[in-house]
Motif scaffolding. Structure first.
Motif, PDB file in Angstrom:
ATOM      1  N   ILE A  45      65.652  -8.472 -33.486  1.00 31.43           N
ATOM      2  CA  ILE A  45      65.830  -9.577 -34.292  1.00 31.43           C
ATOM      3  C   ILE A  45      67.227  -9.603 -34.470  1.00 31.43           C
ATOM      4  O   ILE A  45      67.977  -9.006 -34.486  1.00 31.43           O
ATOM      5  N   ASP A  46      67.718 -10.909 -34.156  1.00 29.20           N
ATOM      6  CA  ASP A  46      69.050 -11.371 -34.322  1.00 29.20           C
ATOM      7  C   ASP A  46      69.255 -12.487 -35.199  1.00 29.20           C
ATOM      8  O   ASP A  46      68.648 -13.652 -35.186  1.00 29.20           O
ATOM      9  N   TYR A  47      70.430 -12.552 -35.685  1.00 29.16           N
ATOM     10  CA  TYR A  47      70.854 -13.458 -36.907  1.00 29.16           C
ATOM     11  C   TYR A  47      71.651 -14.540 -35.986  1.00 29.16           C
ATOM     12  O   TYR A  47      72.554 -13.951 -35.038  1.00 29.16           O
ATOM     13  N   ARG A  48      71.503 -15.783 -36.139  1.00 31.11           N
ATOM     14  CA  ARG A  48      72.555 -16.915 -35.636  1.00 31.11           C
ATOM     15  C   ARG A  48      72.759 -17.986 -36.549  1.00 31.11           C
ATOM     16  O   ARG A  48      71.789 -18.063 -37.704  1.00 31.11           O
ATOM     17  N   MET A  49      73.652 -18.483 -36.318  1.00 29.49           N
ATOM     18  CA  MET A  49      73.966 -19.998 -37.037  1.00 29.49           C
ATOM     19  C   MET A  49      73.551 -21.147 -35.976  1.00 29.49           C
ATOM     20  O   MET A  49      74.315 -21.188 -34.983  1.00 29.49           O
ATOM     21  N   SER A  50      72.718 -21.934 -36.254  1.00 28.86           N
ATOM     22  CA  SER A  50      72.358 -23.096 -35.758  1.00 28.86           C
ATOM     23  C   SER A  50      73.262 -24.184 -36.270  1.00 28.86           C
ATOM     24  O   SER A  50      72.966 -24.420 -37.636  1.00 28.86           O
ATOM     25  N   LYS A  51      73.678 -25.233 -35.226  1.00 23.16           N
ATOM     26  CA  LYS A  51      74.239 -26.426 -35.757  1.00 23.16           C
ATOM     27  C   LYS A  51      73.360 -27.172 -36.411  1.00 23.16           C
ATOM     28  O   LYS A  51      73.600 -28.058 -37.384  1.00 23.16           O
ATOM     29  N   LYS A  52      72.058 -27.306 -35.754  1.00 23.99           N
ATOM     30  CA  LYS A  52      71.099 -28.284 -36.499  1.00 23.99           C
ATOM     31  C   LYS A  52      70.172 -27.780 -37.584  1.00 23.99           C
ATOM     32  O   LYS A  52      69.907 -28.713 -38.594  1.00 23.99           O
ATOM     33  N   ILE A  53      69.977 -26.427 -37.545  1.00 23.69           N
ATOM     34  CA  ILE A  53      68.946 -26.156 -38.726  1.00 23.69           C
ATOM     35  C   ILE A  53      69.750 -25.049 -39.735  1.00 23.69           C
ATOM     36  O   ILE A  53      69.050 -24.461 -40.581  1.00 23.69           O
ATOM     37  N   GLY A  54      70.808 -24.597 -39.395  1.00 24.37           N
ATOM     38  CA  GLY A  54      71.541 -23.698 -40.228  1.00 24.37           C
ATOM     39  C   GLY A  54      71.318 -22.269 -39.831  1.00 24.37           C
ATOM     40  O   GLY A  54      71.085 -22.015 -38.653  1.00 24.37           O
ATOM     41  N   GLU A  55      71.031 -21.328 -40.974  1.00 27.51           N
ATOM     42  CA  GLU A  55      71.122 -20.020 -40.508  1.00 27.51           C
ATOM     43  C   GLU A  55      69.555 -19.670 -40.083  1.00 27.51           C
ATOM     44  O   GLU A  55      68.703 -20.205 -40.736  1.00 27.51           O
ATOM     45  N   ILE A  56      69.426 -18.967 -39.214  1.00 31.07           N
ATOM     46  CA  ILE A  56      68.156 -18.626 -38.386  1.00 31.07           C
ATOM     47  C   ILE A  56      68.158 -17.284 -38.014  1.00 31.07           C
ATOM     48  O   ILE A  56      69.261 -16.428 -37.790  1.00 31.07           O
ATOM     49  N   ASP A  57      66.917 -16.452 -37.993  1.00 33.30           N
ATOM     50  CA  ASP A  57      66.830 -15.295 -37.163  1.00 33.30           C
ATOM     51  C   ASP A  57      65.715 -15.619 -36.083  1.00 33.30           C
ATOM     52  O   ASP A  57      64.873 -16.204 -36.022  1.00 33.30           O
ATOM     53  N   ILE A  58      66.218 -14.946 -34.988  1.00 34.79           N
ATOM     54  CA  ILE A  58      65.473 -14.957 -33.740  1.00 34.79           C
ATOM     55  C   ILE A  58      64.989 -13.649 -33.364  1.00 34.79           C
ATOM     56  O   ILE A  58      65.510 -12.867 -33.382  1.00 34.79           O
ATOM     57  N   VAL A  59      63.550 -13.576 -33.243  1.00 36.34           N
ATOM     58  CA  VAL A  59      62.710 -12.629 -33.169  1.00 36.34           C
ATOM     59  C   VAL A  59      62.018 -12.548 -31.740  1.00 36.34           C
ATOM     60  O   VAL A  59      61.415 -13.712 -31.459  1.00 36.34           O
ATOM     61  N   LYS A  60      62.327 -11.409 -31.129  1.00 36.98           N
ATOM     62  CA  LYS A  60      61.728 -11.375 -29.857  1.00 36.98           C
ATOM     63  C   LYS A  60      60.724 -10.399 -29.874  1.00 36.98           C
ATOM     64  O   LYS A  60      61.130  -9.531 -30.124  1.00 36.98           O
ATOM     65  N   PHE A  61      59.565 -10.716 -29.255  1.00 36.42           N
ATOM     66  CA  PHE A  61      58.528  -9.748 -28.993  1.00 36.42           C
ATOM     67  C   PHE A  61      57.909  -9.911 -27.881  1.00 36.42           C
ATOM     68  O   PHE A  61      57.800 -10.895 -27.158  1.00 36.42           O
ATOM     69  N   SER A  62      57.184  -8.685 -27.162  1.00 43.28           N
ATOM     70  CA  SER A  62      56.642  -8.626 -25.977  1.00 43.28           C
ATOM     71  C   SER A  62      54.988  -8.533 -26.286  1.00 43.28           C
ATOM     72  O   SER A  62      54.526  -7.833 -27.107  1.00 43.28           O
ATOM     73  N   VAL A  63      54.210  -9.223 -25.441  1.00 43.45           N
ATOM     74  CA  VAL A  63      52.738  -8.943 -25.263  1.00 43.45           C
ATOM     75  C   VAL A  63      52.441  -8.567 -23.858  1.00 43.45           C
ATOM     76  O   VAL A  63      52.868  -9.330 -22.947  1.00 43.45           O
ATOM     77  N   GLU A  64      51.752  -7.234 -23.699  1.00 45.13           N
ATOM     78  CA  GLU A  64      51.394  -6.995 -22.379  1.00 45.13           C
ATOM     79  C   GLU A  64      49.888  -6.868 -22.182  1.00 45.13           C
ATOM     80  O   GLU A  64      49.288  -6.337 -23.095  1.00 45.13           O
ATOM     81  N   ILE A  65      49.487  -7.306 -20.967  1.00 44.87           N
ATOM     82  CA  ILE A  65      48.017  -7.228 -20.878  1.00 44.87           C
ATOM     83  C   ILE A  65      47.801  -6.161 -19.712  1.00 44.87           C
ATOM     84  O   ILE A  65      48.373  -6.465 -18.484  1.00 44.87           O
ATOM     85  N   PHE A  66      46.825  -5.329 -19.965  1.00 43.14           N
ATOM     86  CA  PHE A  66      46.481  -4.313 -18.974  1.00 43.14           C
ATOM     87  C   PHE A  66      45.081  -4.296 -18.562  1.00 43.14           C
ATOM     88  O   PHE A  66      44.048  -4.541 -19.191  1.00 43.14           O
ATOM     89  N   PHE A  67      44.640  -3.962 -17.395  1.00 44.74           N
ATOM     90  CA  PHE A  67      43.519  -3.535 -16.981  1.00 44.74           C
ATOM     91  C   PHE A  67      43.470  -1.977 -16.191  1.00 44.74           C
ATOM     92  O   PHE A  67      44.354  -1.910 -15.236  1.00 44.74           O
TER      93      PHE A  67
END
Length: 140
Positions: free
Chosen positions: A102-124
């Motif tokens: 989870i990273d905080y950023r300042m966007s020129k277009k929409i202001g303060e944002i958080d970027i959440v990265k998550f992964s999904v893994e599919i197994f067999f």
């Protein structure tokens, strides 16, 4: 403020079974007018993203866990998919995932944002078939 303790949180997980009839309908809806051939067990690749429904949370539950108000307008920023093997019809896959960062950023277009990265893994059978990394843009 987002739940920073969510970093490295593992989703409960679940299973995914790709039904032959649903696969045929998806092929038709995406412009592939051929029904899946009997000798071809491969499914449409969109099932890799449909697997998001099998992480053990609904999107609403995920946003509540993150302490994010969906009325602020979450956005999908990026989606990177790695296919190690094809997803196949009538095989039961295990789906798991976790929140990477989870990273905080300042966007020129929409202001303060958080970027959440998550992964999904599919197994067999303990072998990873597909890995997807999502980035969500969450306005503050």
């Amino acid at each position: 403020m987002l739940n920073i303790n969510a970093i490295n949180h593992e989703f409960p997980g679940g299973s995914l079974l790709i039904d032959h009839k649903i696969n045929d309908l998806i092929n038709l809806s995406t412009g592939n007018n051929k029904k899946n051939e009997i000798n071809n067990p491969n499914s449409h690749q969109i099932f890799s993203m449909i697997a998001l429904n099998s992480i053990g949370y609904t999107l609403d539950e995920l946003f509540k866990f993150l302490n994010f108000d969906v009325n602020k307008g979450p956005m999908l920023g990026q989606c990177d998919i790695e296919f190690y093997n094809s997803l196949q019809i009538n095989k039961k896959y295990h789906v798991k995932g976790r929140i990477i960062s989870i990273d905080y950023r300042m966007s020129k277009k929409i202001g303060e944002i958080d970027i959440v990265k998550f992964s999904v893994e599919i197994f067999f059978k303990r072998t990873i078939v597909t890995k997807i990394e999502y980035s969500l843009i969450l306005p503050r």
